[in-house]
Design a protein around this motif. Sequence first.
Motif, PDB file in Angstrom:
ATOM      1  N   TYR A 231       0.852  -1.193   0.000  1.00 12.31           N
ATOM      2  CA  TYR A 231       0.000   0.000   0.000  1.00 12.31           C
ATOM      3  C   TYR A 231       0.887   1.241   0.000  1.00 12.31           C
ATOM      4  CZ  TYR A 231      -3.637  -3.280   1.278  1.00 12.31           C
ATOM      5  OH  TYR A 231      -4.501  -4.329   1.288  1.00 12.31           O
ATOM      6  N   PRO A 232       1.577   1.513  -1.097  1.00 11.11           N
ATOM      7  CA  PRO A 232       2.535   2.631  -1.117  1.00 11.11           C
ATOM      8  C   PRO A 232       1.893   3.996  -0.892  1.00 11.11           C
ATOM      9  CG  PRO A 232       2.192   1.770  -3.330  1.00 11.11           C
ATOM     10  CD  PRO A 232       1.471   0.849  -2.390  1.00 11.11           C
ATOM     11  N   GLU A 233       0.593   4.096  -1.105  1.00  3.27           N
ATOM     12  CA  GLU A 233      -0.066   5.389  -0.902  1.00  3.27           C
ATOM     13  C   GLU A 233      -0.185   5.758   0.580  1.00  3.27           C
ATOM     14  OE1 GLU A 233      -3.414   2.310  -1.245  1.00  3.27           O
ATOM     15  OE2 GLU A 233      -1.446   2.636  -2.109  1.00  3.27           O
ATOM     16  N   PHE A 234       0.032   4.812   1.483  1.00  4.93           N
ATOM     17  CA  PHE A 234      -0.103   5.088   2.915  1.00  4.93           C
ATOM     18  C   PHE A 234       1.150   5.682   3.530  1.00  4.93           C
ATOM     19  CE2 PHE A 234      -3.501   1.570   3.406  1.00  4.93           C
ATOM     20  CZ  PHE A 234      -4.456   2.409   2.880  1.00  4.93           C
ATOM     21  N   THR A 235       2.311   5.416   2.967  1.00  2.00           N
ATOM     22  CA  THR A 235       3.557   5.923   3.542  1.00  2.00           C
ATOM     23  C   THR A 235       4.482   6.384   2.421  1.00  2.00           C
ATOM     24  OG1 THR A 235       3.379   4.339   5.356  1.00  2.00           O
ATOM     25  CG2 THR A 235       5.509   5.402   5.062  1.00  2.00           C
ATOM     26  N   ASP A 236       4.934   7.612   2.518  1.00  2.96           N
ATOM     27  CA  ASP A 236       5.882   8.154   1.556  1.00  2.96           C
ATOM     28  C   ASP A 236       7.125   7.264   1.506  1.00  2.96           C
ATOM     29  OD1 ASP A 236       6.790  10.719  -0.010  1.00  2.96           O
ATOM     30  OD2 ASP A 236       8.438  10.200   1.365  1.00  2.96           O
ATOM     31  N   ALA A 237       7.648   7.041   0.315  1.00  2.00           N
ATOM     32  CA  ALA A 237       8.799   6.134   0.141  1.00  2.00           C
ATOM     33  C   ALA A 237      10.012   6.560   0.959  1.00  2.00           C
ATOM     34  CB  ALA A 237       9.166   6.037  -1.342  1.00  2.00           C
ATOM     35  N   LYS A 238      10.283   7.860   1.053  1.00  3.45           N
ATOM     36  CA  LYS A 238      11.439   8.330   1.826  1.00  3.45           C
ATOM     37  C   LYS A 238      11.278   8.007   3.311  1.00  3.45           C
ATOM     38  CE  LYS A 238      12.652  12.087  -1.266  1.00  3.45           C
ATOM     39  NZ  LYS A 238      12.727  13.535  -1.447  1.00  3.45           N
ATOM     40  N   ILE A 239      10.064   8.161   3.810  1.00  2.83           N
ATOM     41  CA  ILE A 239       9.811   7.846   5.222  1.00  2.83           C
ATOM     42  C   ILE A 239       9.912   6.342   5.444  1.00  2.83           C
ATOM     43  CG2 ILE A 239       8.055   7.866   7.039  1.00  2.83           C
ATOM     44  CD1 ILE A 239       7.123  10.568   5.826  1.00  2.83           C
ATOM     45  N   ARG A 240       9.317   5.565   4.554  1.00  2.39           N
ATOM     46  CA  ARG A 240       9.385   4.105   4.665  1.00  2.39           C
ATOM     47  C   ARG A 240      10.834   3.640   4.662  1.00  2.39           C
ATOM     48  NH1 ARG A 240       5.809   2.789   1.137  1.00  2.39           N
ATOM     49  NH2 ARG A 240       7.229   2.932  -0.600  1.00  2.39           N
ATOM     50  N   ASP A 241      11.641   4.151   3.745  1.00  2.00           N
ATOM     51  CA  ASP A 241      13.050   3.760   3.677  1.00  2.00           C
ATOM     52  C   ASP A 241      13.803   4.155   4.953  1.00  2.00           C
ATOM     53  OD1 ASP A 241      12.533   2.778   1.138  1.00  2.00           O
ATOM     54  OD2 ASP A 241      13.453   4.486   0.102  1.00  2.00           O
ATOM     55  N   ARG A 242      13.459   5.295   5.488  1.00  2.00           N
ATOM     56  CA  ARG A 242      14.127   5.794   6.696  1.00  2.00           C
ATOM     57  C   ARG A 242      13.861   4.920   7.919  1.00  2.00           C
ATOM     58  NH1 ARG A 242      12.581  11.727   8.878  1.00  2.00           N
ATOM     59  NH2 ARG A 242      13.340  11.534  11.001  1.00  2.00           N
ATOM     60  N   PHE A 243      12.635   4.401   8.046  1.00  2.00           N
ATOM     61  CA  PHE A 243      12.255   3.656   9.252  1.00  2.00           C
ATOM     62  C   PHE A 243      12.164   2.143   9.056  1.00  2.00           C
ATOM     63  CE2 PHE A 243      10.632   7.922  10.170  1.00  2.00           C
ATOM     64  CZ  PHE A 243      11.209   8.116  11.420  1.00  2.00           C
ATOM     65  N   GLU A 244      12.419   1.681   7.859  1.00  2.00           N
ATOM     66  CA  GLU A 244      12.222   0.259   7.561  1.00  2.00           C
ATOM     67  C   GLU A 244      13.083  -0.659   8.428  1.00  2.00           C
ATOM     68  OE1 GLU A 244      10.989  -1.860   3.526  1.00  2.00           O
ATOM     69  OE2 GLU A 244      12.899  -0.783   3.440  1.00  2.00           O
ATOM     70  N   LYS A 245      14.316  -0.283   8.642  1.00  4.45           N
ATOM     71  CA  LYS A 245      15.195  -1.074   9.495  1.00  4.45           C
ATOM     72  C   LYS A 245      15.051  -0.571  10.929  1.00  4.45           C
ATOM     73  CE  LYS A 245      18.553  -2.464   6.046  1.00  4.45           C
ATOM     74  NZ  LYS A 245      17.641  -2.361   4.981  1.00  4.45           N
ATOM     75  N   LEU A 246      14.566  -1.433  11.786  1.00  4.96           N
ATOM     76  CA  LEU A 246      14.300  -1.024  13.165  1.00  4.96           C
ATOM     77  C   LEU A 246      15.573  -1.094  14.006  1.00  4.96           C
ATOM     78  CD1 LEU A 246      10.788  -2.585  13.739  1.00  4.96           C
ATOM     79  CD2 LEU A 246      11.387  -0.172  13.611  1.00  4.96           C
ATOM     80  N   SER A 247      16.433  -0.114  13.799  1.00  4.89           N
ATOM     81  CA  SER A 247      17.655   0.001  14.605  1.00  4.89           C
ATOM     82  C   SER A 247      17.295   0.687  15.920  1.00  4.89           C
ATOM     83  CB  SER A 247      18.698   0.833  13.858  1.00  4.89           C
ATOM     84  OG  SER A 247      18.236   2.169  13.736  1.00  4.89           O
ATOM     85  N   ALA A 248      18.225   0.719  16.842  1.00 11.46           N
ATOM     86  CA  ALA A 248      18.001   1.416  18.114  1.00 11.46           C
ATOM     87  C   ALA A 248      17.655   2.885  17.867  1.00 11.46           C
ATOM     88  CB  ALA A 248      19.226   1.285  19.008  1.00 11.46           C
TER      89      ALA A 248
END
Length: 118
Positions: A35-52
Amino acid sequence: MVRMYNLLVTRDAEAWDRKPSRYRYHPLRFLDRSYPEFTDAKIRDRFEKLSAETIAELCSLPTLFAYEDEVNQPARVGKIRSIAPNVDSISITFELDPKEPPIPPDTLLVDCSINFST
């Protein structure tokens, strides 16, 4: 400056009222690429890896805890307190803000132009 917030949506009508305040998502529901319309790609890429660091940032943001349209339950405002990624789920511990009144679904959908139907 862009103001951000978390938006958590579920079909479970009791999800945000259970004690302890913990909910589990399937990993595929987290920043769901189908559902790419729910989250901007830049934001998704930024938070996709759940690092500390990304977990700390997500926990610092206000959160809207909402339900799918068909549940017809009010949304709540609060904060994510912790995020624990596992192989088969992402466990989220949260706290609702008792000072913020529930947001009726029709108000949320109209005022914010949000559609939670999937």
